[in-house]
Design a protein around this motif. Sequence first.
Motif, PDB file in Angstrom:
ATOM      1  N   PHE A 114      41.185  53.019  27.555  1.00 43.86           N
ATOM      2  CA  PHE A 114      42.246  53.995  27.323  1.00 43.86           C
ATOM      3  C   PHE A 114      41.646  55.324  26.888  1.00 43.86           C
ATOM      4  O   PHE A 114      40.489  55.400  26.487  1.00 43.86           O
ATOM      5  CB  PHE A 114      43.210  53.508  26.228  1.00 43.86           C
ATOM      6  CG  PHE A 114      43.751  52.136  26.457  1.00 43.86           C
ATOM      7  CD1 PHE A 114      44.597  51.877  27.534  1.00 43.86           C
ATOM      8  CD2 PHE A 114      43.423  51.096  25.616  1.00 43.86           C
ATOM      9  CE1 PHE A 114      45.085  50.597  27.754  1.00 43.86           C
ATOM     10  CE2 PHE A 114      43.915  49.813  25.823  1.00 43.86           C
ATOM     11  CZ  PHE A 114      44.761  49.568  26.895  1.00 43.86           C
ATOM     12  N   ASP A 118      46.131  57.897  24.185  1.00 45.23           N
ATOM     13  CA  ASP A 118      47.056  56.934  24.784  1.00 45.23           C
ATOM     14  C   ASP A 118      47.692  56.055  23.711  1.00 45.23           C
ATOM     15  O   ASP A 118      47.010  55.620  22.771  1.00 45.23           O
ATOM     16  CB  ASP A 118      46.331  56.028  25.783  1.00 45.23           C
ATOM     17  CG  ASP A 118      45.950  56.728  27.069  1.00 45.23           C
ATOM     18  OD1 ASP A 118      46.487  57.831  27.327  1.00 45.23           O
ATOM     19  OD2 ASP A 118      45.106  56.180  27.813  1.00 45.23           O
ATOM     20  N   GLU A 120      48.397  53.037  23.916  1.00 48.96           N
ATOM     21  CA  GLU A 120      47.734  51.732  23.916  1.00 48.96           C
ATOM     22  C   GLU A 120      46.487  51.739  23.030  1.00 48.96           C
ATOM     23  O   GLU A 120      46.168  50.737  22.391  1.00 48.96           O
ATOM     24  CB  GLU A 120      47.344  51.321  25.338  1.00 48.96           C
ATOM     25  CG  GLU A 120      48.517  51.133  26.275  1.00 48.96           C
ATOM     26  CD  GLU A 120      48.955  52.414  26.991  1.00 48.96           C
ATOM     27  OE1 GLU A 120      49.818  52.315  27.885  1.00 48.96           O
ATOM     28  OE2 GLU A 120      48.451  53.508  26.658  1.00 48.96           O
ATOM     29  N   PHE A 121      45.786  52.871  23.000  1.00 48.28           N
ATOM     30  CA  PHE A 121      44.611  52.985  22.132  1.00 48.28           C
ATOM     31  C   PHE A 121      45.055  52.941  20.672  1.00 48.28           C
ATOM     32  O   PHE A 121      44.501  52.192  19.864  1.00 48.28           O
ATOM     33  CB  PHE A 121      43.846  54.282  22.428  1.00 48.28           C
ATOM     34  CG  PHE A 121      42.551  54.393  21.659  1.00 48.28           C
ATOM     35  CD1 PHE A 121      41.423  53.719  22.104  1.00 48.28           C
ATOM     36  CD2 PHE A 121      42.463  55.153  20.510  1.00 48.28           C
ATOM     37  CE1 PHE A 121      40.222  53.806  21.397  1.00 48.28           C
ATOM     38  CE2 PHE A 121      41.275  55.246  19.802  1.00 48.28           C
ATOM     39  CZ  PHE A 121      40.150  54.577  20.251  1.00 48.28           C
TER      40      PHE A 121
END
Length: 135
Positions: A114, A118, A120-121
């Motif tokens: 990522f 992001d 998700e990170f």
Amino acid sequence: DARRFDRLARLAARLGLPTVASAEPIMHHARRRRLVDVLTAVRTGPEEMEEVAKYLGSAFSSIRTPTEFFIPLKGFSHHDSEQGHLHDLSMPPIFEDLLKKHCPDDTLITALPFHINDPEFAAAVTASLKKALGH
């Protein structure tokens, strides 16, 4: 720096918190704001990345609590994103290898697919912190 890291590690231990580090530059003095903007816009090469890895390895060697370092494989800053002018996907894996070379063996280095910005990170870093806190 070693004394400062020791003091922060003791504070984190006293508060029951893990020690957390980030690859993103932090403005710790308001008068350096313009400097931070300049520093985040500089493309680094393997030689500079090695210096950063050596510095972090030295800093991590003085931390007495479990340490995990996350590497965003799709970029370290806005400038190093698909929209940025310094995007270079070759550098994060090089940095990962250099960090593994210079950090203590007990430092967990986690490379994620990522960008640092992001969600998700952020979710992965948050999940690790929650696990370390026992949540």
